[in-house]
Write an enzyme that holds these catalytic residues in place. Sequence first.
Site, short mmCIF file in Angstrom:
data_model
loop_
_atom_site.label_atom_id
_atom_site.label_comp_id
_atom_site.label_asym_id
_atom_site.label_seq_id
_atom_site.Cartn_x
_atom_site.Cartn_y
_atom_site.Cartn_z
N GLN A 178 -5.27 12.98 8.92
CA GLN A 178 -6.00 12.72 7.68
C GLN A 178 -7.40 13.33 7.67
O GLN A 178 -8.02 13.42 6.61
CB GLN A 178 -6.06 11.21 7.43
CG GLN A 178 -4.67 10.64 7.18
CD GLN A 178 -4.66 9.14 6.92
OE1 GLN A 178 -4.60 8.37 7.86
NE2 GLN A 178 -4.75 8.76 5.67
N ARG A 207 -11.58 3.55 15.94
CA ARG A 207 -10.13 3.74 16.06
C ARG A 207 -9.77 5.12 15.50
O ARG A 207 -10.11 5.43 14.35
CB ARG A 207 -9.38 2.65 15.29
CG ARG A 207 -7.90 2.89 15.27
CD ARG A 207 -7.09 1.81 14.52
NE ARG A 207 -5.71 2.24 14.50
CZ ARG A 207 -4.93 2.24 13.43
NH1 ARG A 207 -5.36 1.78 12.28
NH2 ARG A 207 -3.70 2.70 13.51
N HIS A 262 0.37 8.32 14.79
CA HIS A 262 0.03 7.83 13.43
C HIS A 262 0.68 8.76 12.40
O HIS A 262 0.02 9.60 11.79
CB HIS A 262 -1.49 7.80 13.27
CG HIS A 262 -1.97 7.04 12.06
ND1 HIS A 262 -2.91 6.02 12.13
CD2 HIS A 262 -1.67 7.13 10.75
CE1 HIS A 262 -3.16 5.55 10.92
NE2 HIS A 262 -2.42 6.21 10.06
N ASN A 315 1.49 3.54 14.76
CA ASN A 315 0.90 2.98 13.56
C ASN A 315 1.97 2.67 12.53
O ASN A 315 2.75 3.55 12.14
CB ASN A 315 -0.09 3.97 12.94
CG ASN A 315 -0.73 3.42 11.67
OD1 ASN A 315 -1.53 2.49 11.73
ND2 ASN A 315 -0.36 3.96 10.52
N GLU A 316 2.02 1.42 12.10
CA GLU A 316 2.84 0.98 10.97
C GLU A 316 4.27 1.50 10.97
O GLU A 316 4.70 2.16 10.00
CB GLU A 316 2.18 1.38 9.64
CG GLU A 316 0.86 0.69 9.39
CD GLU A 316 0.32 0.96 7.99
OE1 GLU A 316 0.77 1.91 7.34
OE2 GLU A 316 -0.58 0.21 7.56
N ASN A 350 -2.87 -4.15 10.00
CA ASN A 350 -3.39 -3.38 8.87
C ASN A 350 -3.16 -4.22 7.63
O ASN A 350 -2.02 -4.51 7.26
CB ASN A 350 -2.65 -2.05 8.71
CG ASN A 350 -3.10 -1.02 9.73
OD1 ASN A 350 -3.96 -1.28 10.56
ND2 ASN A 350 -2.51 0.17 9.66
N TYR A 358 -4.28 -4.84 3.56
CA TYR A 358 -4.97 -4.40 2.35
C TYR A 358 -4.77 -5.37 1.20
O TYR A 358 -5.65 -5.59 0.41
CB TYR A 358 -4.45 -3.02 1.91
CG TYR A 358 -4.86 -1.90 2.83
CD1 TYR A 358 -5.99 -1.13 2.56
CD2 TYR A 358 -4.12 -1.60 3.97
CE1 TYR A 358 -6.38 -0.09 3.40
CE2 TYR A 358 -4.51 -0.57 4.82
CZ TYR A 358 -5.64 0.18 4.53
OH TYR A 358 -6.02 1.20 5.37
N GLU A 411 -7.04 -2.05 10.23
CA GLU A 411 -7.39 -1.36 8.98
C GLU A 411 -7.58 -2.40 7.88
O GLU A 411 -6.77 -3.32 7.73
CB GLU A 411 -6.26 -0.42 8.51
CG GLU A 411 -6.16 0.87 9.25
CD GLU A 411 -5.02 1.76 8.74
OE1 GLU A 411 -4.70 1.73 7.54
OE2 GLU A 411 -4.43 2.47 9.58
N TRP A 423 -11.22 0.70 7.10
CA TRP A 423 -10.56 1.94 6.75
C TRP A 423 -11.24 2.45 5.50
O TRP A 423 -11.17 1.80 4.48
CB TRP A 423 -9.06 1.73 6.47
CG TRP A 423 -8.41 3.06 6.20
CD1 TRP A 423 -8.24 3.68 4.98
CD2 TRP A 423 -7.87 3.96 7.18
NE1 TRP A 423 -7.67 4.90 5.14
CE2 TRP A 423 -7.42 5.10 6.48
CE3 TRP A 423 -7.74 3.92 8.56
CZ2 TRP A 423 -6.84 6.19 7.13
CZ3 TRP A 423 -7.16 5.00 9.21
CH2 TRP A 423 -6.71 6.13 8.48
N GLU A 479 -5.09 11.27 1.97
CA GLU A 479 -4.35 10.01 1.87
C GLU A 479 -2.84 10.27 1.68
O GLU A 479 -2.23 9.85 0.70
CB GLU A 479 -4.92 9.14 0.76
CG GLU A 479 -6.14 8.32 1.18
CD GLU A 479 -5.83 7.30 2.28
OE1 GLU A 479 -4.71 6.78 2.31
OE2 GLU A 479 -6.71 7.06 3.11
N PHE A 484 -11.12 6.23 0.36
CA PHE A 484 -11.32 4.96 1.07
C PHE A 484 -12.59 4.96 1.91
O PHE A 484 -12.91 3.97 2.56
CB PHE A 484 -10.15 4.71 2.04
CG PHE A 484 -8.93 4.07 1.42
CD1 PHE A 484 -8.80 2.69 1.39
CD2 PHE A 484 -7.91 4.84 0.90
CE1 PHE A 484 -7.68 2.09 0.85
CE2 PHE A 484 -6.77 4.25 0.35
CZ PHE A 484 -6.66 2.87 0.32
C1 BGC Z 1 -2.23 3.93 6.87
C2 BGC Z 1 -3.40 4.87 6.67
C3 BGC Z 1 -3.65 5.04 5.18
C4 BGC Z 1 -4.01 3.68 4.61
C5 BGC Z 1 -4.47 3.69 3.16
C6 BGC Z 1 -2.22 2.73 5.95
O1 BGC Z 1 -0.92 2.50 5.57
O2 BGC Z 1 -2.17 3.53 8.21
O3 BGC Z 1 -3.10 6.08 7.29
O4 BGC Z 1 -4.60 6.00 4.90
O5 BGC Z 1 -2.90 2.84 4.74
O6 BGC Z 1 -3.52 4.20 2.31
#
Ligand code: BGC
Length: 522
Positions: A50, A107, A152, A197-198, A338, A340, A412, A460, A467, A476
């Site tokens: 990214q 990170r 990732h 990652n995820e 992570n 959001y 994140e 993040w 993105e 972000f």
């Molecule tokens: C990911 C990041 C991504 C972020 C925001 C997460 O799912 O790990 O790489 O940029 O979300 O979209």
Amino acid sequence: MICCNSVVPYNKLQWYLLLCCFIFLTHGENISRSDFPDEFLFGVATSAYQIEGAYDEDGKSLNNWDAFSLSPGNIRNDDNGFVANDYYHQYLKDIELIRSLGVDAYRFSISWSRILPRGRFGDVNPDGIMFYNKILDELILRGIKPFVTIYHFDFPQELQDRYGSWLSSLMQEEYVHYAETCFKNFGDRVNHWITINEPNLFTQMAYQKGKYPPARCSQPFGDCAAGNSDTEPLIVMHNMLLAHGKAVSIYRRDYQHEQNGSIGIVLDCTMYEPLTDSDLDQEAANRGLTFLIGWVLDPLIFGDYPSEMRKYLGNQLPQFSSAGRKLITNSIDFIGVNHYSTTYAKDCLYSSCSETANRSISGFLATANERDGVQIGEPTGIGSLPVVPRGIGEVVEYLKNKYDNKPMFITENGYSEPQAEGQGQDPIQDFKRIEFHQMYMSSLAQAIRDGANVRGYFVWALLDDFEWIIGYRIRFGLYYIDRQTLDRIPKLSAKWYQDFLKNNTQKPGIRISELVHYKADS
Ligand code: BGC
């Protein structure tokens, strides 16, 4: 201050006035560093693809995202990561930004195709190793703890072309070789490793919806050239979990003792709340968490998939052999969270929903952002990620109860503005981002006071970045990236974070009276 593409950075006095103004308007959210335990770590996060760019320099091979973005239409605006933020050349400047924020930790991820351009089919690329060695040395020099994500979302395209990457069990050995290369070369300076990652988001995006490379899916989930949305995500996850388990067992056997580090995995931990008060929707919300989080953590902690998943997925869900089970049980030292947003869950076992929600792979539930005409939270730049601050506390509470309060890091948490650039919002005066972090941190601090074993929080992202399929339009970062010049411009949130981190003894938070003495010194 930002008009079209011309950016005029603020002077110190302007920063100061803006921050005062913001704090006055929001009455100062009652959150300060001292609301968190003394040893709690604050950081910022990025990932290799990214930000790095330099996609074909110094021996790096084409990876899955390079190849994917070469086909028009795959990525919004046909953006790509070829140059990204040019971090590959500007990393020193960026590490200095990280230092000036005053964070404890950073990170970032390693680019697989930079250090092993051909995977096991070729040699280690010394230039790639050197690049990450320099980053690690610079971080250590400045007292910043590296949290390193091994994988990732990006891997050498050759592994896709040769055997279909994660759909094949060969990818397990490939990953182990890669992870071991990282332990061997970097482990003396890394105390926190993140294997993957995820995996839960990646499998869904790449093999169910077909939106991330290799873009595989089937109807009714999407219209891809090939794939099977009902089964492939399960196979891919199985390979990833075993790859994780094998890498961790090597780390623990050969490196952990000497290097004294810990190793974990990072998950997408979206929170689910029931759409209505009915028991069925409550069960659907629990099922949502099981299908998203239990899918990864139950195997890695208890040694097998959740029985509820087995109940609905039957033999479509792969089985672990007894050796495999042994390998993965208790294979994480910490959970990377992570988080959001939060979504409502509606039962689809007893009521009819969309074709996709009615499938077993979806856990027989539908998601919604609205209840009785009221939105669950303020919209952000990504439709599926409205602002729901309570969710971070709720998800951490869920993990605490379900997994015996294993150490957790918020790896994140971040905000993207709802409007695209040029539609009226000044991205530098990102009041909403500050408010977002304050509210989420408050909810997190409460969960910690209630006993959740959370050890750190990473914003993040450090910089606006690539993105994935949304390209560069959604931002972000704490630092704005001018896409023409690639200049890094601090947003108000960078100043706020810096200030939050400095005022570690003050409670409650920073106040206007205190700001009289505030020096915007960088
Ligand atoms: C990911 C990041 C991504 C972020 C925001 C997460 O799912 O790990 O790489 O940029 O979300 O979209």
